[in-house]
Structures are given as structure tokens and as C-alpha cells.
Enzyme design. Structure first.
Site, PDB file in Angstrom:
ATOM      1  N   HIS A   5      52.088 -80.006  -5.154  1.00  0.00           N
ATOM      2  CA  HIS A   5      50.625 -80.109  -5.102  1.00  0.00           C
ATOM      3  C   HIS A   5      50.082 -78.817  -4.515  1.00  0.00           C
ATOM      4  CE1 HIS A   5      47.019 -82.957  -4.826  1.00  0.00           C
ATOM      5  NE2 HIS A   5      46.571 -81.777  -4.441  1.00  0.00           N
ATOM      6  N   HIS A   7      47.209 -75.755  -5.407  1.00  0.00           N
ATOM      7  CA  HIS A   7      46.095 -75.290  -6.230  1.00  0.00           C
ATOM      8  C   HIS A   7      46.090 -73.769  -6.335  1.00  0.00           C
ATOM      9  CE1 HIS A   7      43.800 -79.103  -6.756  1.00  0.00           C
ATOM     10  NE2 HIS A   7      44.415 -79.436  -5.629  1.00  0.00           N
ATOM     11  N   GLY A 164      38.537 -82.847  -7.506  1.00  0.00           N
ATOM     12  CA  GLY A 164      37.119 -82.735  -7.190  1.00  0.00           C
ATOM     13  C   GLY A 164      36.679 -83.722  -6.127  1.00  0.00           C
ATOM     14  N   GLU A 194      42.120 -90.013  -0.870  1.00  0.00           N
ATOM     15  CA  GLU A 194      41.886 -88.906   0.060  1.00  0.00           C
ATOM     16  C   GLU A 194      40.497 -89.050   0.668  1.00  0.00           C
ATOM     17  OE1 GLU A 194      41.927 -83.984   0.132  1.00  0.00           O
ATOM     18  OE2 GLU A 194      41.570 -85.047  -1.750  1.00  0.00           O
ATOM     19  N   ASP A 271      48.860 -78.215  -0.729  1.00  0.00           N
ATOM     20  CA  ASP A 271      47.526 -78.362  -1.295  1.00  0.00           C
ATOM     21  C   ASP A 271      46.944 -76.988  -1.606  1.00  0.00           C
ATOM     22  OD1 ASP A 271      45.347 -79.629  -2.331  1.00  0.00           O
ATOM     23  OD2 ASP A 271      44.524 -80.334  -0.437  1.00  0.00           O
TER      24      ASP A 271
END
Length: 327
Positions: A5, A7, A164, A194, A271
Site C-alpha cells: 500500500h 501511493h 479518496g 479508515e 501508505d
């Protein structure tokens, strides 16, 4: 190490953002990497996920050309390789890189090229996850993202995702998007549990998600935890990020090891390396120092990640073989 995970836009190094801006004549609020980092990293006392997401604005500003995307992906993958990573899945939303006229297809091609260049001759491997985005009036863009993922599945792309502002745009509203993913046999993970609670995770499961991005709030529903355990659904947990976005009050209260000890398929991830000012090595170190993670639990988390990864059987076997030997 494995990171499932991660980004793209949230993990660019400040010096990379500066280089890309200089090459395109884009003015930034700072000219030195250390100064620019303040604009790219979310504060420890971040008020919410929405405030956290504001830190993506500058990276996206400089990632709107094919060359910038190629170079950005190349430098990120090279950085992961230098960290000694075994495997990573790098996710991003192609529709957010079309502000200067690129198509989603061109965006994905550029990202795949940069990734391939970085991986050439390396044991380190990585794949892309294409993110659909929560929001209004972007259904067609999301459907196009799924179709693009299907076109490049197995050729650099591994899956799709939904990212998002979760609390503002409920997961259940995206059934049409993931119905298409199911129809085209594109695997998918979904950010859920989350900024929103257990119902968001339930919605993701109903739509067919084979993994859950974060899932930190799944513990609000004991039946949900039992379902996740029964179906062996992997949770892509990101401790530092979850604290920053207020998904959990503090690291000491993060349920990652609690879930692991209850038999859930927990994985540990960054993340956003830059936005959260972290690395996968730091995340594991925090779990050891702050939560008392044992060596056996570390190994279990890594094996969970290998099992959860969007890999072929042979790729998975190779990854688990390395983990068994070094842990």
C-alpha cells in the site's frame, strides 16, 4: 521488506519534486529539498484525512507529462530498490494526471515504462495498482480506469483500487465501478475502514474486494472481524498514516498486532513515504519499539504480505522462500 500500500504521488522525494518542477518551469513554494519537505509532509497533529490529502497537491502539479511520470516512477522504484525492498505495489490514480491533456492510457504507459527501467536486472519487483477516485461527476473516469487496468493487466498493472475522501463519499456508491472490474476479471482492493467505519468495509466486501486498504476501524464490529478472519481477507494497514489521519488516536492504540494475534491476515505498509515521513523499515521498527512486536510476528506479517500480493503462484513462492530464509 514488502509494501503493498504505497501511493506514487505521496511518496516522491522532495528532490524529485524539485527536479520535475525545474524541468517544466513550475514555481514551487520552496527551492531547497529540506524546505520543500514542509509542504509535502503532513504534520503529526493532522486534523483529519482530508487535511492529510492536501499534501498531494504539489506532487500532482509536477506529474502531468509523460516524461515527468516516467521519471517520477523510475526514481521512486529506484529508491525502493536501494532500501533493499523485495516487492512493492505502487498505486496511483491515472485520472489525476490528465490536467495537461494526457489520456489515462498515456499516463499508465509512462508509469509502466519508468517502472520497467528501474526494475531491469534487479531482484526487486514491483507492480502498479490503478486507483479509481471517490468524488462527484467522475463515474466515466473511474470506469475508464478499470478498462485501462484490464488492458494492462499482467503487463505492469496488477489491480484497481478506490481511494479518496472516504467519509464524504460512501464506499457503497461505487458498485457500478466494481461491477465492471468483476466483469473484466480485474482484481481489486478498496480503501475502507479508515475515515469511515465498519460499514465501509462491509460494503467493500459485498462488492468483491479481495483486500482492504487500511481496515483499521474494522474492530468496531466483532462480526466484521470474524468475517475477515473467516474469509482470510488481507488488511493493508499503515500505522503512521493511520495516526496522522486520526483513524486511531495514537500508535499505542493501533490494533495492527491485536488483529494479527486474533488471526487476521494483517500486513504492514507505508501508505505515503513522504506525506507520512516514513519507510517500511521505520514502520516495522515502530511496531517493535512501541507495540512489542516479536520476531515471529514480524515474519508472520511479511508472509501475510506475500500471500496477499497480486502475484502469480511462482512469484509468490519465490518471495516466501526469501522470507523464510532471512527471517
Amino acid at each position: 521488506m514488502i509494501d503493498l500500500h504505497l501511493h506514487f504521488d505521496g511518496s516522491l522525494l522532495p528532490r524529485t519534486v524539485l527536479e520535475l518542477a525545474d524541468e517544466q518551469g513550475i514555481r514551487l513554494p520552496a527551492r531547497e529539498p529540506d524546505e520543500l519537505k514542509l509542504f509535502l509532509t503532513a504534520p503529526a497533529d493532522c486534523k483529519s484525512l482530508n487535511e492529510y490529502l492536501e499534501k498531494f497537491d504539489l506532487p500532482l502539479l509536477v506529474l502531468q507529462t509523460k516524461e515527468a511520470i516516467r521519471k517520477g516512477m523510475y526514481t521512486l522504484a529506484s529508491s525502493l530498490k536501494e532500501q533493499g525492498m523485495l516487492y512493492a505495489e505502487i498505486r496511483f490514480a491515472p485520472q489525476l494526471h490528465t490536467k495537461k491533456g494526457l489520456t489515462q492510457d498515456q499516463v499508465v504507459k509512462a508509469a509502466i515504462l519508468g517502472l520497467q527501467e528501474a526494475l531491469a536486472g534487479s531482484f526487486f519487483k514491483a507492480k502498479l495498482i490503478l486507483c479509481c477516485m471517490r468524488g462527484t461527476d467522475n463515474l466515466e473516469e473511474n470506469l475508464l480506469t478499470v478498462r485501462t487496468a484490464a488492458a494492462y493487466l499482467g503487463r505492469g498493472v496488477a489491480a484497481v483500487d478506490l481511494a479518496g475522501a472516504e467519509a464524504l463519499y460512501p464506499t457503497e456508491d461505487y458498485e457500478e465501478v466494481f461491477a465492471l472490474a468483476r466483469e473484466l476479471s480485474v482484481p481489486f482492493t478498496i480503501h475502507a475502514g479508515e475515515a469511515d467505519g465498519a460499514e465501509s468495509v462491509w460494503a467493500a466486501l459485498r462488492m468483491g474486494a479481495c483486500r482492504i486498504g487500511h481496515g483499521v476501524r474494522a474492530g468496531e464490529d466483532a462480526k466484521l472481524l470474524a468475517e475477515l478472519r473467516k474469509r482470510h481477507i488481507p488488511l493493508e494497514m499503515c500505522p503512521s498514516s493511520n495516526v496522522q489521519t486520526k483513524a486511531v488516536p495514537s500508535l499505542s492504540e493501533h490494533p495492527v498486532l491485536q488483529y494479527l494475534r486474533q488471526g487476521l491476515a494483517v500486513t504492514v505498509n507505508t501508505d505515503n513515504m513522504t506525506v507520512s515521513d516514513t519507510t517500511i523499515d521505520r514502520e516495522f521498527r515502530l511496531l517493535q519499539e512501541e507495540l512489542g512486536m516479536t520476531q515471529e510476528e514480524r515474519k508472520a506479517l511479511l508472509l501475510n504480505a506475500a500471500d496477499a500480493a497480486f502475484l502469480t503462484g511462482e512469484e509468490r513462492w519465490r518471495l516466501k522462500d526469501v522470507i523464510q530464509k532471512v527471517c
